[in-house]
Design a protein around this motif. Structure first.
Motif, PDB file in Angstrom:
ATOM      1  N   PRO A 265       0.799  -1.051   0.332  1.00 33.79           N
ATOM      2  CA  PRO A 265       0.105  -0.032  -0.247  1.00 33.79           C
ATOM      3  C   PRO A 265       0.493   1.391   0.160  1.00 33.79           C
ATOM      4  CG  PRO A 265      -0.819  -1.337   1.475  1.00 33.79           C
ATOM      5  CD  PRO A 265       0.832  -2.311   1.380  1.00 33.79           C
ATOM      6  N   THR A 266       1.915   1.296   1.090  1.00 35.52           N
ATOM      7  CA  THR A 266       2.912   2.641   0.906  1.00 35.52           C
ATOM      8  C   THR A 266       3.829   2.281  -0.517  1.00 35.52           C
ATOM      9  OG1 THR A 266       3.160   2.274   2.835  1.00 35.52           O
ATOM     10  CG2 THR A 266       4.639   3.689   1.690  1.00 35.52           C
ATOM     11  N   THR A 267       4.208   1.544  -1.202  1.00 36.92           N
ATOM     12  CA  THR A 267       5.118   1.782  -1.734  1.00 36.92           C
ATOM     13  C   THR A 267       4.144   2.147  -3.250  1.00 36.92           C
ATOM     14  OG1 THR A 267       6.455  -0.188  -2.412  1.00 36.92           O
ATOM     15  CG2 THR A 267       5.516   0.467  -3.978  1.00 36.92           C
ATOM     16  N   SER A 268       2.395   2.029  -3.469  1.00 38.49           N
ATOM     17  CA  SER A 268       1.668   2.256  -4.752  1.00 38.49           C
ATOM     18  C   SER A 268       1.373   4.231  -4.481  1.00 38.49           C
ATOM     19  CB  SER A 268      -0.096   0.934  -4.476  1.00 38.49           C
ATOM     20  OG  SER A 268      -0.870   1.665  -5.301  1.00 38.49           O
ATOM     21  N   ALA A 269       1.006   3.879  -3.116  1.00 37.49           N
ATOM     22  CA  ALA A 269       1.104   5.325  -3.188  1.00 37.49           C
ATOM     23  C   ALA A 269       1.996   5.901  -2.936  1.00 37.49           C
ATOM     24  CB  ALA A 269       0.301   5.537  -0.999  1.00 37.49           C
ATOM     25  N   LEU A 270       3.227   5.741  -2.659  1.00 36.97           N
ATOM     26  CA  LEU A 270       4.316   6.162  -3.221  1.00 36.97           C
ATOM     27  C   LEU A 270       4.011   7.340  -4.957  1.00 36.97           C
ATOM     28  CD1 LEU A 270       6.276   5.595  -0.337  1.00 36.97           C
ATOM     29  CD2 LEU A 270       5.882   7.513  -0.287  1.00 36.97           C
ATOM     30  N   SER A 271       4.704   6.187  -5.370  1.00 33.64           N
ATOM     31  CA  SER A 271       5.290   5.814  -6.382  1.00 33.64           C
ATOM     32  C   SER A 271       3.354   6.891  -7.590  1.00 33.64           C
ATOM     33  CB  SER A 271       4.745   4.363  -6.880  1.00 33.64           C
ATOM     34  OG  SER A 271       3.448   3.885  -7.077  1.00 33.64           O
ATOM     35  N   ALA A 272       3.112   6.340  -6.969  1.00 36.95           N
ATOM     36  CA  ALA A 272       1.057   7.747  -6.924  1.00 36.95           C
ATOM     37  C   ALA A 272       1.499   8.693  -7.548  1.00 36.95           C
ATOM     38  CB  ALA A 272      -0.116   6.740  -7.147  1.00 36.95           C
TER      39      ALA A 272
END
Length: 496
Positions: A265-272
């Motif tokens: 979830p954090t990876t998805s949010a950061l890359s977005a």
């Protein structure tokens, strides 16, 4: 349909999506005089940012998200017609920027990443006890403090991403749609009957679609504007530093090659967030590049700061490809657009770096995406015009010359990238007094360009005008072919 400050975020999210370029939904909100004021109240409310019962910090983050969604819905349905009181509000200047600016500045991605990594480590060292529910008893929804904190961090990151999405639209200064359509209709007349080989009278589409900026002269290091309308040159200084911080990847931004993310979830949010922040910068500099205010062009230090920050972000992102690495590719595609915009605003004033030049060349050679190739070529063109870097000019121009068609072979590039190469060579060597013009003469570029005329003509003739954007590309190609012929005549007449 009734709005209140208790309007649930999930309903606001639905309405935000529903009003995105959806004319019936937009008209429904515009025609009901009670809707817009309620949305404005939600966007401006500070009461939403606290949890009166003190149950969970996640509630506060959801309140921030609700305010951001209120801003997004208002922008989707704007401009609002009279007699709505909201129609009198300068939405972008008085609502969106004052609310969304602090949101995008409210988070440190490095601190968020450190916090998530710390929680993950604690969970690994002390895994929560899994209690089996009784056979007939209800299942528990109890969450550990660590899980609640992870939810809070993700909620804040998602709010920042949403705010960036909305600001992306604010960062674009687009031409008047009705004016452009009218000019296109005027041009249509006899185009259908024109032969592909006679395109000398085509309209200059580049001039038709230039994006208007006001007459103010701010700098990116500090605003000084007298304009009444909001443009990237007036508001970019207030959000530039937060945007440059948000494009920088952290340890959790991208999953390791062939490995899962430690916390998806954090990876998805950061890359977005990285991609959205780059899109904001891309739109802003695309608008500025169309007609750079003199004081902005004079602020070379700001241009170099943006340029270096983008390359730092790309270096941290890396160029890994394959499954799970799609966000890296998105980041590169948009980031090169930012570089092109910066290069156009500060053309010839960004010092070329040999490694960066070689990276851009490799992207042209290795990527099949014509749009990305065009942006790389445009960026290289701006670097080649640095009067103090004759060697860089030689390196770039030799690469461009190698992409031209010859009497025996077509260009190794697609048609659109080829046209950008031709345009770049004409622009770079349109002034024979530049220090780097010696490269043109010693490299016998005039002969290469003369031999390329027929290949360019064939490439333009082969454009499918029926595909989307085909007719515009055909017109542009016809103009460019004619410009190339005139450029060859001009350089030959110089007898240098």
């Amino acid at each position: 349909m009734t709005f209140s400050l208790r309007f649930p975020p999930c309903a606001a999210q639905c309405l935000y999506v529903l009003t995105d370029d959806n004319r019936p939904a937009i008209d429904e909100i515009r025609t009901n005089l009670s809707y817009a004021p309620a949305l404005l109240e939600i966007a401006r409310s500070t009461d939403l940012a606290s949890d009166p019962k003190g149950k969970s910090p996640v509630v506060e983050e959801r309140a921030v998200t609700l305010r951001v969604l209120g801003c997004g819905i208002l922008r989707n349905v704007s401009p609002l017609p009279p007699p709505s009181a909201v129609a009198l509000v300068d939405l972008e200047k008085e609502v969106l920027l004052p609310i969304l600016g602090p949101v995008v500045s409210s988070v440190s991605l490095v601190e968020a990443t450190d916090a998530v990594n710390s929680i993950i480590q604690r969970q690994a060292e002390n895994p929560p006890v899994q209690r089996s529910p009784s056979k007939n008893g209800p299942k528990t929804d109890h969450k550990t403090p660590e899980e609640i904190e992870l939810e809070r961090i993700e909620a804040r990151l998602r709010s920042v991403h949403l705010a960036l999405e909305i600001l992306t639209g604010v960062c674009a200064t687009l031409p008047d749609a009705e004016e452009v359509e009218a000019e296109e209709d005027e041009d249509e007349g006899d185009d259908e009957d024109k032969d592909d080989d006679t395109m000398n009278d085509a309209e200059n589409d580049g001039d038709d679609t230039k994006m208007a900026l006001d007459d103010a002269e701010p700098t990116l290091n500090g605003t000084s504007t007298s304009q009444s309308e909001l443009t990237p040159s007036s508001f970019l200084p207030t959000i530039l530093e937060p945007l440059l911080a948000l494009i920088q990847p952290t340890a959790l931004s991208f999953p390791p090659p062939n490995e899962p993310s430690p916390h998806p979830p954090t990876t998805s949010a950061l890359s977005a967030i990285h991609v959205a922040a780059l899109e904001c910068l891309n739109n802003a500099f695309l608008s500025l590049a169309a007609n750079p205010p003199p004081a902005v062009s004079a602020d070379v230090a700001a241009g170099r700061r943006v340029w270096n920050a983008v390359w730092t972000a790309l270096g941290a992102a890396g160029m890994q490809s394959g499954a799970g690495q799609e966000r890296r590719k998105d980041m590169w595609g948009i980031a090169v657009g930012v570089l092109w915009g910066v290069g156009r605003v500060w053309s010839g004033r960004v010092p070329p770096d040999a490694e960066q030049v070689n990276v851009l060349m490799r992207l042209i050679d290795q990527q099949a995406d014509d749009a990305l190739r065009v942006k790389c070529i445009g960026t290289l063109e701006s670097l080649a015009q640095n009067a103090e870097s004759v060697e860089a000019n030689k390196l770039i121009s030799q690469y461009f010359i190698a992409q031209l068609p010859t009497a025996s072979a077509p260009s190794p590039l697609g048609t659109e990238p080829l046209l950008q190469v031709v345009s770049a060579l004409i622009d770079i060597y349109s002034d024979e007094d530049k220090p780097y013009d010696v490269t043109f003469r010693q490299g016998q570029y005039l002969e290469a360009l003369t031999l390329a005329v027929e290949g360019v003509r064939k490439a333009v003739k082969g454009i499918d005008k029926k595909r989307e954007g085909g007719r515009d590309l055909w017109r542009h190609g016809g103009e460019l072919r004619d410009n190339l012929v005139e450029f060859v005549k001009y350089r030959r007449a110089l007898k240098l």
